[in-house]
Design a protein around this motif. Structure first.
Motif, PDB file in Angstrom:
ATOM      1  N   GLU A  42     -20.497 -23.350  12.519  1.00  0.00           N
ATOM      2  CA  GLU A  42     -20.602 -24.289  13.377  1.00  0.00           C
ATOM      3  C   GLU A  42     -21.036 -25.721  12.969  1.00  0.00           C
ATOM      4  OE1 GLU A  42     -21.673 -25.933  17.202  1.00  0.00           O
ATOM      5  OE2 GLU A  42     -20.932 -24.131  17.104  1.00  0.00           O
ATOM      6  N   ILE A  43     -21.814 -25.722  11.819  1.00  0.00           N
ATOM      7  CA  ILE A  43     -22.380 -26.916  11.244  1.00  0.00           C
ATOM      8  C   ILE A  43     -20.874 -27.444  10.427  1.00  0.00           C
ATOM      9  CG2 ILE A  43     -23.506 -28.091   9.312  1.00  0.00           C
ATOM     10  CD1 ILE A  43     -25.931 -26.155  10.309  1.00  0.00           C
ATOM     11  N   ILE A  44     -20.447 -26.807   9.517  1.00  0.00           N
ATOM     12  CA  ILE A  44     -19.365 -27.339   8.765  1.00  0.00           C
ATOM     13  C   ILE A  44     -18.116 -27.581   9.695  1.00  0.00           C
ATOM     14  CG2 ILE A  44     -17.410 -26.501   7.159  1.00  0.00           C
ATOM     15  CD1 ILE A  44     -19.787 -24.651   5.885  1.00  0.00           C
ATOM     16  N   ILE A  45     -17.647 -26.875  10.711  1.00  0.00           N
ATOM     17  CA  ILE A  45     -16.333 -26.977  11.338  1.00  0.00           C
ATOM     18  C   ILE A  45     -16.575 -28.220  12.421  1.00  0.00           C
ATOM     19  CG2 ILE A  45     -14.490 -26.074  12.829  1.00  0.00           C
ATOM     20  CD1 ILE A  45     -15.088 -23.581  11.275  1.00  0.00           C
ATOM     21  N   TYR A  46     -17.603 -27.957  13.196  1.00  0.00           N
ATOM     22  CA  TYR A  46     -17.897 -28.901  14.355  1.00  0.00           C
ATOM     23  C   TYR A  46     -18.587 -30.354  14.073  1.00  0.00           C
ATOM     24  CZ  TYR A  46     -15.873 -25.467  17.292  1.00  0.00           C
ATOM     25  OH  TYR A  46     -15.112 -24.647  17.742  1.00  0.00           O
TER      26      TYR A  46
END
Length: 175
Positions: free
Chosen positions: A55-59
């Motif tokens: 969630e942190i890396i992609i969004y």
């Protein structure tokens, strides 16, 4: 429920409301990052640390960089440099910074506590996620890539057209 869940969920709701109600696009993007980080903490609390990291890396990472790139690309004109200087003032970053510090403290507390989630949790390895994404779900992954590329090309085209229209408009008045 855990207190960590309620704190993160409250921050996510408040930040999302600020995204919806902000008139300035850069303020909305800052609060959107805070909201995505809060959702990652909620996912971590539910016992899915790998999904929280994704969630942190992609969004909060990649997609937000693309959105900021598009906003910067489409804001053509001389007057936008003054607006960009105003966006860098420290008072704009205070509330999102405080919310991020609360989330950071909360996630550090949860990591130090090292408490296992309640219930019957099945551990899924990152390799299994990759094999699923590039196995039976390869068409969905490729369609997502095509959709992102179409967005990039469309934003570039709109930015170029706006620049051409403004030059034609100015040329008409110079006659």
């Amino acid at each position: 429920m855990d207190a960590a869940f309620f704190i993160a969920a409250g921050i996510a709701v408040l930040a999302t409301l600020r995204v919806i109600t902000s008139y300035n696009i850069m303020h909305a993007l800052l609060y959107l990052v805070v909201s995505l980080l809060a959702v990652a903490v909620v996912i971590y609390v539910y016992g899915a640390p790998f999904m929280a990291v994704l969630e942190i890396i992609i969004y909060a990472g990649a997609i937000m960089v693309l959105i900021i790139f598009f906003v910067m690309m489409l804001n053509l004109g001389l007057e936008t440099s003054e607006h960009e200087k105003a966006w860098l003032r420290p008072r704009i970053w205070i509330i999102p910074g405080i919310l991020c510090l609360i989330l950071l403290g909360e996630i550090l507390f949860l990591i130090i506590q090292n408490r296992q989630p309640a219930g019957n949790i099945q551990v899924v390895e990152p390799k299994a996620v990759g094999m699923a994404l590039f196995g039976p779900y390869i068409i969905a992954v490729e369609l997502t890539g095509i959709l992102l590329m179409a967005g990039i090309v469309g934003a570039y085209h709109l930015g170029r057209q706006q620049k051409k229209i403004s030059h034609r408009f100015l040329e008409n008045f110079e006659l």
